[in-house]
Design a protein around this motif. Structure first.
Motif, PDB file in Angstrom:
ATOM      1  N   MET A   1       0.743  -0.838  -0.052  1.00 37.85           N
ATOM      2  CA  MET A   1       0.069   0.164  -0.111  1.00 37.85           C
ATOM      3  C   MET A   1       0.788   1.348   0.019  1.00 37.85           C
ATOM      4  O   MET A   1       1.875   1.632   0.694  1.00 37.85           O
ATOM      5  CB  MET A   1      -0.793   0.230   1.201  1.00 37.85           C
ATOM      6  CG  MET A   1      -2.352   1.152   1.373  1.00 37.85           C
ATOM      7  SD  MET A   1      -3.092   1.137   2.619  1.00 37.85           S
ATOM      8  CE  MET A   1      -3.559  -0.502   2.195  1.00 37.85           C
ATOM      9  N   VAL A   2       0.385   1.793  -0.955  1.00 48.83           N
ATOM     10  CA  VAL A   2       1.268   3.363  -1.505  1.00 48.83           C
ATOM     11  C   VAL A   2       0.878   4.403  -0.137  1.00 48.83           C
ATOM     12  O   VAL A   2       1.452   5.252   0.620  1.00 48.83           O
ATOM     13  CB  VAL A   2       1.435   3.598  -2.467  1.00 48.83           C
ATOM     14  CG1 VAL A   2       2.029   5.159  -2.829  1.00 48.83           C
ATOM     15  CG2 VAL A   2       2.021   2.776  -2.899  1.00 48.83           C
ATOM     16  N   GLU A   3      -0.686   5.009  -0.018  1.00 53.24           N
ATOM     17  CA  GLU A   3      -1.325   5.630   0.296  1.00 53.24           C
ATOM     18  C   GLU A   3      -2.386   4.825   1.115  1.00 53.24           C
ATOM     19  O   GLU A   3      -2.859   4.565   0.714  1.00 53.24           O
ATOM     20  CB  GLU A   3      -1.508   6.795  -0.570  1.00 53.24           C
ATOM     21  CG  GLU A   3       0.140   7.541  -1.182  1.00 53.24           C
ATOM     22  CD  GLU A   3      -0.810   8.348  -2.759  1.00 53.24           C
ATOM     23  OE1 GLU A   3      -1.780   7.784  -3.297  1.00 53.24           O
ATOM     24  OE2 GLU A   3       0.236   9.242  -2.886  1.00 53.24           O
ATOM     25  N   ARG A   4      -2.783   6.075   2.107  1.00 53.42           N
ATOM     26  CA  ARG A   4      -3.776   5.871   2.959  1.00 53.42           C
ATOM     27  C   ARG A   4      -4.920   7.142   3.407  1.00 53.42           C
ATOM     28  O   ARG A   4      -4.502   7.561   3.553  1.00 53.42           O
ATOM     29  CB  ARG A   4      -3.443   4.851   4.452  1.00 53.42           C
ATOM     30  CG  ARG A   4      -4.970   4.539   4.765  1.00 53.42           C
ATOM     31  CD  ARG A   4      -4.084   3.646   5.886  1.00 53.42           C
ATOM     32  NE  ARG A   4      -5.541   2.541   7.020  1.00 53.42           N
ATOM     33  CZ  ARG A   4      -4.378   1.502   7.431  1.00 53.42           C
ATOM     34  NH1 ARG A   4      -3.392   1.333   7.941  1.00 53.42           N
ATOM     35  NH2 ARG A   4      -5.699   0.129   7.514  1.00 53.42           N
ATOM     36  N   GLY A   5      -5.686   6.211   3.068  1.00 51.36           N
ATOM     37  CA  GLY A   5      -7.251   7.659   3.614  1.00 51.36           C
ATOM     38  C   GLY A   5      -8.731   7.491   2.624  1.00 51.36           C
ATOM     39  O   GLY A   5      -8.489   6.512   1.242  1.00 51.36           O
TER      40      GLY A   5
ATOM     41  N   GLU B   1      -9.518  12.938   0.888  1.00 50.84           N
ATOM     42  CA  GLU B   1      -7.903  12.543   1.488  1.00 50.84           C
ATOM     43  C   GLU B   1      -7.148  12.823   0.601  1.00 50.84           C
ATOM     44  O   GLU B   1      -6.264  13.555   0.374  1.00 50.84           O
ATOM     45  CB  GLU B   1      -8.200  12.174   3.217  1.00 50.84           C
ATOM     46  CG  GLU B   1      -8.924  12.434   3.712  1.00 50.84           C
ATOM     47  CD  GLU B   1      -8.904  11.850   4.860  1.00 50.84           C
ATOM     48  OE1 GLU B   1      -9.703  11.649   6.226  1.00 50.84           O
ATOM     49  OE2 GLU B   1      -8.247  10.162   4.717  1.00 50.84           O
ATOM     50  N   LEU B   2      -7.490  11.267  -0.559  1.00 54.33           N
ATOM     51  CA  LEU B   2      -5.822  11.385  -1.057  1.00 54.33           C
ATOM     52  C   LEU B   2      -6.703  11.547  -2.541  1.00 54.33           C
ATOM     53  O   LEU B   2      -4.996  12.106  -3.086  1.00 54.33           O
ATOM     54  CB  LEU B   2      -6.512   9.857  -1.586  1.00 54.33           C
ATOM     55  CG  LEU B   2      -5.980   8.498  -0.754  1.00 54.33           C
ATOM     56  CD1 LEU B   2      -7.007   7.628  -0.964  1.00 54.33           C
ATOM     57  CD2 LEU B   2      -4.520   8.594  -0.191  1.00 54.33           C
TER      58      LEU B   2
ATOM     59  N   ALA C   1      -4.024  15.041  -1.078  1.00 55.96           N
ATOM     60  CA  ALA C   1      -2.994  15.692  -0.516  1.00 55.96           C
ATOM     61  C   ALA C   1      -2.448  14.815  -1.757  1.00 55.96           C
ATOM     62  O   ALA C   1      -0.642  15.676  -1.752  1.00 55.96           O
ATOM     63  CB  ALA C   1      -2.365  13.778  -0.664  1.00 55.96           C
TER      64      ALA C   1
ATOM     65  N   GLY D   1      -0.574  13.503  -4.352  1.00 52.32           N
ATOM     66  CA  GLY D   1       0.207  11.779  -4.579  1.00 52.32           C
ATOM     67  C   GLY D   1      -0.305  11.213  -5.870  1.00 52.32           C
ATOM     68  O   GLY D   1      -1.228  11.198  -6.790  1.00 52.32           O
ATOM     69  N   ARG D   2      -0.270   9.334  -5.352  1.00 51.80           N
ATOM     70  CA  ARG D   2      -0.091   8.654  -6.225  1.00 51.80           C
ATOM     71  C   ARG D   2      -1.032   8.536  -7.028  1.00 51.80           C
ATOM     72  O   ARG D   2      -2.037   8.763  -8.420  1.00 51.80           O
ATOM     73  CB  ARG D   2       0.749   7.370  -6.523  1.00 51.80           C
ATOM     74  CG  ARG D   2       0.710   6.706  -7.350  1.00 51.80           C
ATOM     75  CD  ARG D   2       1.597   6.791  -8.234  1.00 51.80           C
ATOM     76  NE  ARG D   2       1.703   5.582  -9.541  1.00 51.80           N
ATOM     77  CZ  ARG D   2       1.514   5.443 -10.243  1.00 51.80           C
ATOM     78  NH1 ARG D   2       1.490   7.068 -11.141  1.00 51.80           N
ATOM     79  NH2 ARG D   2       1.422   5.262 -11.083  1.00 51.80           N
ATOM     80  N   TYR D   3      -2.312   8.222  -5.541  1.00 52.74           N
ATOM     81  CA  TYR D   3      -3.527   8.055  -5.781  1.00 52.74           C
ATOM     82  C   TYR D   3      -4.205   9.276  -7.122  1.00 52.74           C
ATOM     83  O   TYR D   3      -5.048   8.829  -7.685  1.00 52.74           O
ATOM     84  CB  TYR D   3      -4.772   8.198  -5.082  1.00 52.74           C
ATOM     85  CG  TYR D   3      -5.843   7.528  -4.902  1.00 52.74           C
ATOM     86  CD1 TYR D   3      -6.271   6.663  -4.793  1.00 52.74           C
ATOM     87  CD2 TYR D   3      -6.936   8.971  -4.583  1.00 52.74           C
ATOM     88  CE1 TYR D   3      -7.740   6.390  -4.883  1.00 52.74           C
ATOM     89  CE2 TYR D   3      -8.035   8.989  -4.116  1.00 52.74           C
ATOM     90  CZ  TYR D   3      -8.784   7.601  -4.788  1.00 52.74           C
ATOM     91  OH  TYR D   3      -9.781   6.984  -4.993  1.00 52.74           O
ATOM     92  N   GLU D   4      -3.787  10.161  -6.466  1.00 62.39           N
ATOM     93  CA  GLU D   4      -4.478  11.540  -7.138  1.00 62.39           C
ATOM     94  C   GLU D   4      -4.360  11.930  -9.021  1.00 62.39           C
ATOM     95  O   GLU D   4      -4.640  11.703 -10.108  1.00 62.39           O
ATOM     96  CB  GLU D   4      -4.003  13.008  -6.653  1.00 62.39           C
ATOM     97  CG  GLU D   4      -5.098  14.335  -6.961  1.00 62.39           C
ATOM     98  CD  GLU D   4      -4.407  14.444  -8.187  1.00 62.39           C
ATOM     99  OE1 GLU D   4      -4.765  14.934  -8.586  1.00 62.39           O
ATOM    100  OE2 GLU D   4      -2.358  14.943  -8.408  1.00 62.39           O
TER     101      GLU D   4
END
Length: 41
Positions: free
Chosen positions: A1-5, A9-10, A13, A15-18
């Protein structure tokens, strides 16, 4: 898992999810290649 939320929230943030979300659900003209029109010979 790279990011959590949560989804919100993601996205906030940035990050990669966005990045993945944006590339999958962006409007077509945001990431479109220039269109080249070719006339039939």
């Amino acid at each position: 898992m790279v990011e959590r939320g949560t989804h919100t929230e993601l996205l906030a943030a940035g990050g990669r999810y966005e990045e993945l979300y944006r590339t999958q659900f962006a409007s077509p003209d945001e990431h479109a290649e220039p269109v080249v029109s070719v006339e039939p010979a």
